[in-house]
Scaffold this active site. Structure first.
Site, PDB file in Angstrom:
ATOM      1  N   CYS A   2       0.844  -1.201   0.000  1.00 41.20           N
ATOM      2  CA  CYS A   2       0.000   0.000   0.000  1.00 41.20           C
ATOM      3  C   CYS A   2       0.884   1.258   0.000  1.00 41.20           C
ATOM      4  O   CYS A   2       1.519   1.561  -1.009  1.00 41.20           O
ATOM      5  CB  CYS A   2      -0.967  -0.025   1.176  1.00 41.20           C
ATOM      6  SG  CYS A   2      -2.370   1.098   0.976  1.00 41.20           S
ATOM      7  N   HIS A  25      -3.421  -5.419   0.095  1.00 38.83           N
ATOM      8  CA  HIS A  25      -2.913  -5.958   1.358  1.00 38.83           C
ATOM      9  C   HIS A  25      -2.921  -7.493   1.316  1.00 38.83           C
ATOM     10  O   HIS A  25      -3.867  -8.136   1.824  1.00 38.83           O
ATOM     11  CB  HIS A  25      -3.768  -5.457   2.525  1.00 38.83           C
ATOM     12  CG  HIS A  25      -3.579  -4.009   2.824  1.00 38.83           C
ATOM     13  ND1 HIS A  25      -2.645  -3.548   3.715  1.00 38.83           N
ATOM     14  CD2 HIS A  25      -4.195  -2.910   2.316  1.00 38.83           C
ATOM     15  CE1 HIS A  25      -2.699  -2.224   3.770  1.00 38.83           C
ATOM     16  NE2 HIS A  25      -3.626  -1.810   2.919  1.00 38.83           N
ATOM     17  N   GLU A  27      -1.323  -9.577   3.043  1.00 37.43           N
ATOM     18  CA  GLU A  27      -1.220 -10.192   4.370  1.00 37.43           C
ATOM     19  C   GLU A  27      -2.578 -10.631   4.915  1.00 37.43           C
ATOM     20  O   GLU A  27      -2.661 -11.545   5.750  1.00 37.43           O
ATOM     21  CB  GLU A  27      -0.548  -9.230   5.358  1.00 37.43           C
ATOM     22  CG  GLU A  27      -1.358  -8.034   5.792  1.00 37.43           C
ATOM     23  CD  GLU A  27      -1.262  -6.821   4.872  1.00 37.43           C
ATOM     24  OE1 GLU A  27      -1.660  -5.720   5.297  1.00 37.43           O
ATOM     25  OE2 GLU A  27      -0.796  -6.996   3.729  1.00 37.43           O
TER      26      GLU A  27
END
Length: 547
Positions: free
Chosen positions: A380, A519, A521
């Site tokens: 990001c 994102h 993750e």
């Protein structure tokens, strides 16, 4: 119709209700049941989206674009069940819904009260998707006795009363403090917590007790007697070396069996725990170590980057190495050279964030990784700062910056390579935003598709040319700078399907340098590491071997 497990907490906060809920969900899955986990938070924010990470840790984003509590990340990581917007609700959202109905006249002129209107709204939330799974696990945020939590406790009390007998149980998580001076574990705080719970009409069926020390049988019997639970439903929860040991640890203590016994499910299906034995083996028996620096601005609170830390751990599992994470404050580089701080690491990760503080440090971290050929993953804002760095130091745009924090720079020389996104496509509809819009829920949120470039590093990593990842941002890389940047080796290797929004950049002549606008993750799991994190750690492992 689903059976309900309501998970409450007492004595103190931050005991690990979310982890206990997630581990229980994993254990029920191991016995062949389907589960869904939910979080009910008593705070008055509509959602955590406008909170500082220092207040509440990271914001976990769902595929359908909800900004939720970080515990939903635990739920997903342990069960693999993708969270939805209906899996998280706050008091603010409940009250907002009630007030909207009142303004529309839905209550037909009645006086609006906590009971029944607010509690009914909470109960309506609990019934969503009730016929989709075998078990719904609902965690109530905060601790029993908190004034803001009372409507939620009253709602689940009513809900259990209204369901058929045996369809709802209550699990209460408390603390058994160790008093060193007397050499004792004290049960009295737990007794008082259960007394408080029972005073509002809720009697726990299962008691989970956090403890630093083994709980003597005498104390277990005392807890069972004074808290009115079965002795085999007093479950010890000890500190663990890894959270991924939790399903096996809770199973050894009998949590899943106690829950099934409380529901009268007998004989219970035997659990198949091969997945969790493999996870534990990879955590506790690594074949090496890599050091990764996370260069961010919220480094004083690790929960601010919880999903990133866990995704790196998953990447380590995939490569059979331990990932040693060290937190580096990006602001240090505002006044000091980055090199001495970053040279000890095998890889560098720059995460997302908001605002100007620490951004120049993140730019220097990206420059160090690019020039030193150190594996770099920018997420990001971490991607955006890598683009600004390339624009300044490769493409000759000395005044490159972002409208997010350079909007007052003005002047003809300012190059806003990162701009405020005013419209984009979501589900074939155009969404428009303005700088002056409200902050909550106005970002580009949730799952979006990206097309990957043939022959690119990311296409190799994903093994696909089309991916779907979760977003949370309101600023984007301006596509008009693509030609100038690609001429200097910064490849735009992932784009939105309409070709307007850059999703991924990578440095062509670098061993591993990737920035992503989304994102990744948020979708990583211990038994299914995200490919970007798995390959990032692999690259770090190669660097470690060279040193």
């Amino acid at each position: 119709m689903a059976r309900y497990v309501f998970i409450t907490g007492g004595v103190v906060s931050s005991l690990g209700k979310g982890l206990a809920s997630a581990a229980l969900g994993a254990l029920l899955q191991a016995r062949g049941f389907s589960v869904r986990l939910r979080k009910l938070d008593p705070y008055l924010n509509v959602d955590p989206g406008t909170m500082s990470p220092f207040e509440h840790g990271e914001v976990f984003v769902t595929d359908d674009g909800a900004e939720t509590d970080l515990d939903l990340g635990h739920y997903e990581r342990f069960t693999g069940v993708a969270a939805r917007s209906t899996d998280s609700v706050s008091a603010g959202r409940i009250y907002s819904s009630v007030l909207e109905k009142e303004r529309r006249g839905d209550y037909l002129g009645k006086t609006i009260q906590v009971i029944p209107h607010v509690t009914n709204e909470i109960k309506d939330f609990l019934t969503i998707g009730a016929d989709e799974v075998d078990f719904q696990l609902c965690e109530i945020g905060g601790t029993v006795g908190d004034i803001e939590g009372l409507p939620f406790f009253e709602a689940i009390r009513q809900f259990a009363q209204e369901r058929p007998r045996g369809q709802c149980i209550f699990m209460h998580l408390t603390l058994l403090p160790w008093i060193a001076a007397s050499g004792e574990l004290k049960t009295k705080p737990t007794q008082h917590s259960v007394k408080e719970l029972r005073s509002i009409g809720i009697a726990p069926d299962v008691l989970v007790c956090r403890s630093e020390r083994p709980i003597p049988e005498k104390e277990r019997e005392k807890l069972a007697l004074f808290c009115n639970v079965r002795p085999d439903s007093v479950i010890a929860a000890y500190d663990l070396k890894s959270i991924y040991e939790a399903p096996l640890a809770y199973h050894r203590e009998g949590l899943d069996q106690a829950v099934l016994d409380a529901f009268g499910i007998s004989p219970a299906p035997k659990p198949i725990l091969d997945r969790w034995h493999d996870v534990a083996d990879r955590v506790f028996n690594p074949e090496g170590e890599v050091k990764v620096a996370i260069v961010g601005k919220y480094t004083q609170l690790e929960d601010a980057y919880k999903s990133i830390a866990e995704a790196l751990t998953h990447g380590g599992m995939a490569n059979r190495v331990k990932v040693k994470i060290e937190w580096v404050d990006a602001e240090i580089f505002d006044r000091e050279d980055a090199a001495p701080h970053l040279e000890p690491y095998d890889a560098i990760l720059v995460p997302g964030g908001f605002g100007e503080r620490g951004t120049e440090g993140k730019i220097k971290a990206a420059q160090f990784a690019r020039e030193r050929k150190i594996p770099y993953l920018g997420i990001c804002l971490g991607m955006q700062m890598a683009v600004v760095e390339a624009a300044r130091n490769l493409a000759g745009l000395e005044n490159a910056g972002s409208q997010e924090f350079d909007h007052e720079a003005g002047g003809e020389r300012f190059e806003p390579v990162i701009f405020h996104l005013k419209e984009w496509i979501k589900d074939n509809q155009t969404i428009a935003r303005d700088v002056l819009d409200q902050k909550g829920g106005t970002m580009r949120l949730g799952a979006y598709t990206a097309q990957l470039k043939d022959g690119s590093k990311v296409a190799e990593v994903y093994g696909s040319h089309r991916i779907e990842e979760r977003h949370r941002h309101r600023y984007e890389v301006d596509i008009k700078y693509r030609e100038a940047l690609e001429a200097q080796g910064l490849c735009f290797s992932g784009m939105s399907p309409d070709g307007r929004l850059p999703e991924i950049v990578e440095v062509s002549d670098h061993p591993w340098f990737i920035g992503v606008q989304f994102h990744p993750e948020l979708k990583s799991k211990p038994f299914a590491p995200h490919p970007l994190f798995a390959d990032f750690v692999r690259a770090a492992k190669e660097v470690s071997r060279l040193v």
